[in-house]
Design a protein around this motif. Sequence first.
Motif, mmCIF file in Angstrom:
data_model
loop_
_atom_site.group_PDB
_atom_site.id
_atom_site.type_symbol
_atom_site.label_atom_id
_atom_site.label_comp_id
_atom_site.label_asym_id
_atom_site.label_seq_id
_atom_site.Cartn_x
_atom_site.Cartn_y
_atom_site.Cartn_z
ATOM 1 N N ARG A 62 0.836 -1.214 0.000
ATOM 2 C CA ARG A 62 0.000 0.000 0.000
ATOM 3 C C ARG A 62 0.859 1.248 0.000
ATOM 4 O O ARG A 62 0.557 2.224 -0.701
ATOM 5 C CB ARG A 62 -0.927 0.000 1.216
ATOM 6 N N ASP A 63 1.932 1.242 0.791
ATOM 7 C CA ASP A 63 2.842 2.393 0.810
ATOM 8 C C ASP A 63 3.425 2.639 -0.575
ATOM 9 O O ASP A 63 3.532 3.785 -1.017
ATOM 10 C CB ASP A 63 3.975 2.178 1.824
ATOM 11 N N GLN A 64 3.793 1.560 -1.262
ATOM 12 C CA GLN A 64 4.345 1.686 -2.617
ATOM 13 C C GLN A 64 3.294 2.258 -3.569
ATOM 14 O O GLN A 64 3.589 3.133 -4.377
ATOM 15 C CB GLN A 64 4.850 0.320 -3.121
ATOM 16 N N ALA A 65 2.054 1.763 -3.452
ATOM 17 C CA ALA A 65 0.974 2.262 -4.311
ATOM 18 C C ALA A 65 0.720 3.744 -4.045
ATOM 19 O O ALA A 65 0.536 4.529 -4.985
ATOM 20 C CB ALA A 65 -0.298 1.449 -4.089
ATOM 21 N N ILE A 66 0.739 4.133 -2.769
ATOM 22 C CA ILE A 66 0.538 5.540 -2.408
ATOM 23 C C ILE A 66 1.674 6.388 -2.965
ATOM 24 O O ILE A 66 1.452 7.483 -3.495
ATOM 25 C CB ILE A 66 0.418 5.701 -0.879
ATOM 26 N N LYS A 67 2.887 5.891 -2.861
ATOM 27 C CA LYS A 67 4.049 6.621 -3.377
ATOM 28 C C LYS A 67 3.916 6.826 -4.889
ATOM 29 O O LYS A 67 4.164 7.928 -5.403
ATOM 30 C CB LYS A 67 5.325 5.841 -3.055
ATOM 31 N N GLU A 68 3.496 5.775 -5.592
ATOM 32 C CA GLU A 68 3.321 5.878 -7.040
ATOM 33 C C GLU A 68 2.209 6.869 -7.384
ATOM 34 O O GLU A 68 2.350 7.664 -8.313
ATOM 35 C CB GLU A 68 3.013 4.501 -7.633
ATOM 36 N N ARG A 69 1.108 6.833 -6.623
ATOM 37 C CA ARG A 69 0.016 7.790 -6.864
ATOM 38 C C ARG A 69 0.479 9.212 -6.594
ATOM 39 O O ARG A 69 0.128 10.132 -7.338
ATOM 40 C CB ARG A 69 -1.184 7.439 -5.991
ATOM 41 N N ASP A 70 1.238 9.390 -5.516
ATOM 42 C CA ASP A 70 1.755 10.728 -5.208
ATOM 43 C C ASP A 70 2.624 11.249 -6.343
ATOM 44 O O ASP A 70 2.552 12.429 -6.708
ATOM 45 C CB ASP A 70 2.552 10.715 -3.900
ATOM 46 N N GLN A 71 3.445 10.375 -6.899
ATOM 47 C CA GLN A 71 4.285 10.778 -8.022
ATOM 48 C C GLN A 71 3.425 11.145 -9.232
ATOM 49 O O GLN A 71 3.694 12.136 -9.915
ATOM 50 C CB GLN A 71 5.263 9.664 -8.383
ATOM 51 N N ALA A 72 2.379 10.342 -9.483
ATOM 52 C CA ALA A 72 1.493 10.619 -10.609
ATOM 53 C C ALA A 72 0.763 11.945 -10.405
ATOM 54 O O ALA A 72 0.622 12.744 -11.346
ATOM 55 C CB ALA A 72 0.486 9.478 -10.787
ATOM 56 N N VAL A 73 0.312 12.200 -9.175
ATOM 57 C CA VAL A 73 -0.367 13.466 -8.873
ATOM 58 C C VAL A 73 0.605 14.631 -9.043
ATOM 59 O O VAL A 73 0.255 15.671 -9.606
ATOM 60 C CB VAL A 73 -0.955 13.437 -7.441
ATOM 61 N N GLY A 74 1.834 14.462 -8.570
ATOM 62 C CA GLY A 74 2.845 15.505 -8.737
ATOM 63 C C GLY A 74 3.089 15.811 -10.204
ATOM 64 O O GLY A 74 3.164 16.991 -10.596
ATOM 65 N N GLN A 75 3.198 14.772 -11.005
ATOM 66 C CA GLN A 75 3.408 14.959 -12.443
ATOM 67 C C GLN A 75 2.203 15.657 -13.065
ATOM 68 O O GLN A 75 2.351 16.565 -13.880
ATOM 69 C CB GLN A 75 3.656 13.604 -13.126
ATOM 70 N N ALA A 76 0.995 15.248 -12.668
ATOM 71 C CA ALA A 76 -0.220 15.868 -13.207
ATOM 72 C C ALA A 76 -0.290 17.347 -12.815
ATOM 73 O O ALA A 76 -0.683 18.195 -13.630
ATOM 74 C CB ALA A 76 -1.455 15.124 -12.706
ATOM 75 N N LEU A 77 0.116 17.661 -11.581
ATOM 76 C CA LEU A 77 0.124 19.066 -11.153
ATOM 77 C C LEU A 77 1.119 19.886 -11.963
ATOM 78 O O LEU A 77 0.838 21.027 -12.331
ATOM 79 C CB LEU A 77 0.435 19.160 -9.659
ATOM 80 N N LYS A 78 2.282 19.303 -12.246
ATOM 81 C CA LYS A 78 3.267 20.007 -13.075
ATOM 82 C C LYS A 78 2.695 20.268 -14.464
ATOM 83 O O LYS A 78 2.823 21.362 -15.006
ATOM 84 C CB LYS A 78 4.554 19.192 -13.192
ATOM 85 N N GLU A 79 2.058 19.229 -15.035
ATOM 86 C CA GLU A 79 1.453 19.380 -16.356
ATOM 87 C C GLU A 79 0.336 20.415 -16.312
ATOM 88 O O GLU A 79 0.167 21.192 -17.250
ATOM 89 C CB GLU A 79 0.924 18.033 -16.852
ATOM 90 N N CYS A 80 -0.417 20.434 -15.214
ATOM 91 C CA CYS A 80 -1.497 21.398 -15.056
ATOM 92 C C CYS A 80 -0.930 22.816 -15.006
ATOM 93 O O CYS A 80 -1.489 23.730 -15.613
ATOM 94 C CB CYS A 80 -2.279 21.093 -13.783
ATOM 95 N N ASP A 81 0.177 22.996 -14.294
ATOM 96 C CA ASP A 81 0.817 24.311 -14.239
ATOM 97 C C ASP A 81 1.246 24.752 -15.628
ATOM 98 O O ASP A 81 1.063 25.912 -15.996
ATOM 99 C CB ASP A 81 2.028 24.282 -13.297
#
Length: 129
Positions: A62-81
């Motif tokens: 679960r920690d790994q899945a959360i870490k991967e989601r956090d990375q995906a969200v971070g990337q999406a936020l960068k793309e959104c910016d």
Amino acid sequence: QMMKERDQATIRQDQATKERDEAIWGRDQARKERDQATKERDQAKKVQIQKVIEQDQKLKERDQAIKERDQAVGQALKECDVTKWELETLKEKHSRCKEFWIVPRRHVTVLEKSLGDGAWGNVREGKFR
């Protein structure tokens, strides 16, 4: 008489031996029960340890899945910016283009020739500047 006393002594010894044997047997039985109880506790502990290991593994996954989601969200936020920046740039360019096509009234001369009538009014020929 002496034989009888010896026989009685032997009987007493046999009785004492029997009592000792019963006491030893009782202690052995108690030891076996304790050993069995210890084995059962050890088995229960092993089961608990296995459950803890499995839960730990699930938590790691679960920690790994959360870490991967956090990375995906971070990337999406960068793309959104980037997209926001591009949108603002396009709005600015559109605003400049809009201003570019605004023609001052003094630069246009409306002629008498009618080109047609529409829902919004009459279209006439004109000259620029």
